[in-house]
Every structure is written in C-alpha cells, then in structure tokens.
Design a protein around this motif. Structure first.
Motif, short mmCIF file in Angstrom:
data_model
loop_
_atom_site.label_atom_id
_atom_site.label_comp_id
_atom_site.label_asym_id
_atom_site.label_seq_id
_atom_site.Cartn_x
_atom_site.Cartn_y
_atom_site.Cartn_z
N VAL A 69 -9.73 -55.52 47.94
CA VAL A 69 -11.19 -55.64 47.82
C VAL A 69 -11.55 -57.04 47.34
O VAL A 69 -12.40 -57.71 47.93
CB VAL A 69 -11.74 -54.59 46.85
CG1 VAL A 69 -13.22 -54.86 46.56
CG2 VAL A 69 -11.55 -53.19 47.41
N TYR A 70 -10.90 -57.50 46.28
CA TYR A 70 -11.18 -58.82 45.73
C TYR A 70 -10.87 -59.91 46.76
O TYR A 70 -11.64 -60.88 46.92
CB TYR A 70 -10.36 -59.06 44.46
CG TYR A 70 -10.61 -58.05 43.36
CD1 TYR A 70 -11.90 -57.54 43.15
CD2 TYR A 70 -9.58 -57.60 42.54
CE1 TYR A 70 -12.13 -56.60 42.15
CE2 TYR A 70 -9.80 -56.67 41.54
CZ TYR A 70 -11.08 -56.18 41.35
OH TYR A 70 -11.31 -55.24 40.36
N TYR A 71 -9.75 -59.76 47.45
CA TYR A 71 -9.37 -60.75 48.46
C TYR A 71 -10.41 -60.83 49.56
O TYR A 71 -10.79 -61.93 50.00
CB TYR A 71 -8.00 -60.40 49.03
CG TYR A 71 -7.55 -61.35 50.12
CD1 TYR A 71 -6.95 -62.56 49.79
CD2 TYR A 71 -7.75 -61.06 51.46
CE1 TYR A 71 -6.55 -63.45 50.78
CE2 TYR A 71 -7.36 -61.94 52.46
CZ TYR A 71 -6.76 -63.13 52.11
OH TYR A 71 -6.38 -64.01 53.09
N ARG A 72 -10.89 -59.68 50.01
CA ARG A 72 -11.90 -59.66 51.08
C ARG A 72 -13.20 -60.32 50.62
O ARG A 72 -13.86 -61.02 51.39
CB ARG A 72 -12.17 -58.23 51.52
CG ARG A 72 -11.09 -57.61 52.36
CD ARG A 72 -11.48 -56.18 52.72
NE ARG A 72 -12.69 -56.18 53.53
CZ ARG A 72 -12.74 -55.79 54.80
NH1 ARG A 72 -11.64 -55.37 55.40
NH2 ARG A 72 -13.87 -55.80 55.47
N LEU A 73 -13.59 -60.08 49.39
CA LEU A 73 -14.81 -60.69 48.88
C LEU A 73 -14.69 -62.22 48.87
O LEU A 73 -15.62 -62.94 49.24
CB LEU A 73 -15.12 -60.16 47.47
CG LEU A 73 -15.51 -58.68 47.39
CD1 LEU A 73 -15.65 -58.25 45.93
CD2 LEU A 73 -16.82 -58.42 48.14
N ILE A 74 -13.52 -62.71 48.45
CA ILE A 74 -13.29 -64.15 48.43
C ILE A 74 -13.27 -64.70 49.86
O ILE A 74 -13.88 -65.74 50.16
CB ILE A 74 -11.96 -64.48 47.71
CG1 ILE A 74 -12.07 -64.12 46.23
CG2 ILE A 74 -11.60 -65.95 47.89
CD1 ILE A 74 -10.75 -64.17 45.48
N LEU A 75 -12.59 -63.98 50.76
CA LEU A 75 -12.51 -64.42 52.16
C LEU A 75 -13.89 -64.48 52.80
O LEU A 75 -14.23 -65.44 53.50
CB LEU A 75 -11.61 -63.46 52.95
CG LEU A 75 -11.48 -63.73 54.45
CD1 LEU A 75 -10.87 -65.10 54.71
CD2 LEU A 75 -10.64 -62.63 55.11
N GLY A 76 -14.72 -63.45 52.56
CA GLY A 76 -16.07 -63.44 53.10
C GLY A 76 -16.89 -64.62 52.59
O GLY A 76 -17.63 -65.25 53.35
N ALA A 77 -16.74 -64.91 51.30
CA ALA A 77 -17.46 -66.04 50.72
C ALA A 77 -17.01 -67.36 51.34
O ALA A 77 -17.84 -68.25 51.61
CB ALA A 77 -17.24 -66.06 49.20
N VAL A 78 -15.71 -67.50 51.60
CA VAL A 78 -15.18 -68.71 52.22
C VAL A 78 -15.73 -68.86 53.64
O VAL A 78 -16.13 -69.95 54.05
CB VAL A 78 -13.63 -68.68 52.25
CG1 VAL A 78 -13.08 -69.81 53.12
CG2 VAL A 78 -13.08 -68.79 50.84
N LEU A 79 -15.77 -67.76 54.39
CA LEU A 79 -16.31 -67.79 55.75
C LEU A 79 -17.77 -68.23 55.75
O LEU A 79 -18.21 -69.04 56.57
CB LEU A 79 -16.16 -66.43 56.41
CG LEU A 79 -14.75 -66.04 56.85
CD1 LEU A 79 -14.69 -64.59 57.24
CD2 LEU A 79 -14.28 -66.93 58.00
#
Length: 264
Positions: A248-258
């Motif tokens: 979950v945390y990884y996806r949130l960071i990935l989405g923010a980077v995108l």
C-alpha cells in the motif's frame, strides 16, 4: 531494443505481474526514465508467455487436481472442492472477458493516460489498505459468492494502474478470505486472463509486419518466467509475515511519483 532493455523489461514484468503494485504503472514509467523506445508487440507476447508459464509451473500440482476433478465433474463423477474451484475460476473470468470485449478502442486508449494510471495506483492502494485493515480472514475455502465478487472486481483491473492481483486480493480480503487463500485464488484466476491477453496479442501480431529479434524474445520469455516464479513464492511467504501494508505504501509513493513526472 538491446539486451539491457530486454532484461530490464523482463525482470520488471516478472516482478510486477503478480505483486499488487500495478505492472502497467511500472512499464509506463520505465521508458520515461530510461528514454527507451517501445519494445514492440512481439516482446509483450514473449513476457506474457513467461509469466503464464511461471504461474502454471508454481501451481502445477494444484492444477493437475483441479483440472482432473473438473473433467470428472463433467463426466458425472461428482463435484469435489477442486472441481468447484475450477468452476469458480471460470466464473470469475467471465466479467473481465465481457468488459474487455465491450470496451471501445478510444476508451481503452484514453485509460492508458499516465494520469489515469497514477490516479488508479493511488485510489486502489487506499482500497487495499481498507481491505487489509478490516479483513476478517475467517475462511480458507472459496465460495460461489467469493468467485462472483472477485470476478467483478477483476474487471476493474482493465483500468491500467489498478493491478489485477491487487484488486482481486483486495476483493478476497473484503469477502473474508484469509490472505494466503485470497492470493492463491487471485493467481489461479490469472491463468485464463493472462492466456486470453496473450492470445489477443498473438492475433494483433499476426496482422503486424514487425520484425522478430528471436534472441531477445527467448531472453524475455525465460527471464520473466524465472522472476515471476520466484516472486510468487516470495510474495506468499511475505504475506504471512507482514501482510499487505508495505505494498500500500509503495503504491502511494509510486502514484505520487507518476503525478510528479507527468504533471510537469
């Protein structure tokens, strides 16, 4: 495409196909970061074959029983739990097939927008967090209702950035399945879905004049198969220890980077 690009894409596909972190989000971000050109349809087919081979190999003993009992049910030998599971996999595949066929090409293209992928990556990370937080984990056996609900959720994975494994595991947790069983059913569901996606790629490929780099095709299929096989085993062990929150945390960071990359 050179060997470095082929290896990188094959490893990425093998890792992200079965982890709940969205393969499409990673595959759209990597070319932006690296400046690589599109790898082509032939290579996409190859890495799909690799990941399909991996999940079939990992669950080969289960699949033998499931298919054998399913065939037995067709011949009137009764409906065992494995035969039921086979029917549930078939049932769970129907919604994504129907929606995939029904979606018009302009809408499919619009959904591939980097911002749509970024938004889906974040939204469905939050839904996974809700499922993890409130998971009852009461049951180990998949029911007919589970198959219907998980199958309907799987259709949502046609939105790039959702993550097919992520949304199906989320649905399984919400219905009360244990983490390991939700993941197992998700991976079994992936077999017909990946096979159908690969078939569609092959159909497109038959109409294409794209040249084939056979050495890189073999590398891509082999590497993605090995990485995906190892990833499935690692992921199932990790679930028992730490659950879904790190993803979950990884996806949130990935989405923010995108969003940061594509809103510039």
């Amino acid at each position: 495409m050179d060997i470095i690009q082929a290896l990188a894409l094959a490893v990425l596909q093998g890792l992200t196909e079965f982890l709940p972190i969205s393969s499409s989000a990673h595959l759209i971000l990597l070319p932006v970061i690296s400046g690589w050109e599109d790898q082509g349809l032939v290579f996409d087919v190859a890495v799909h074959v690799g990941t399909l081979t991996a999940v079939v190999a990992f669950y080969r003993h289960d699949l033998y029983r499931i298919i054998n009992d399913w065939l037995g049910s067709l011949l009137g030998r009764g409906l065992t739990e494995d035969a039921k599971l086979a029917w549930y996999v078939i049932l769970g595949t129907i919604p994504v097939g129907l929606v995939g066929i029904s979606l018009p090409d302009p809408l499919k293209e619009a959904l591939r927008s980097p911002l749509v992928i970024a938004g889906a990556t974040i939204v469905f990370a939050l839904l996974l967090w809700v499922a993890e937080k409130w998971a009852r984990e009461q049951r180990s056996e998949v029911t007919l209702l589970d198959a219907i609900i998980v199958g309907l959720f799987q259709a949502i994975a046609l939105i790039p950035g959702t993550s097919r494994s992520g949304i199906t595991i989320t649905a399984g947790l919400l219905t009360g399945l244990r983490r390991e069983q939700a993941a197992r059913f998700s991976f079994l569901l992936s077999i017909p879905v990946i096979a159908l996606a690969g078939l569609l790629h092959v159909i497109d490929l038959a109409q294409s004049s794209e040249p084939v780099q056979w050495d890189l095709i073999v590398v891509g299929a082999s590497v993605s198969a090995v990485v995906a096989y190892l990833t499935i085993g690692w992921f199932l062990k990790l679930l028992e220890k730490i659950g879904m929150l790190p993803f979950v945390y990884y996806r949130l960071i990935l989405g923010a980077v995108l969003f940061a990359v594509f809103l510039r």
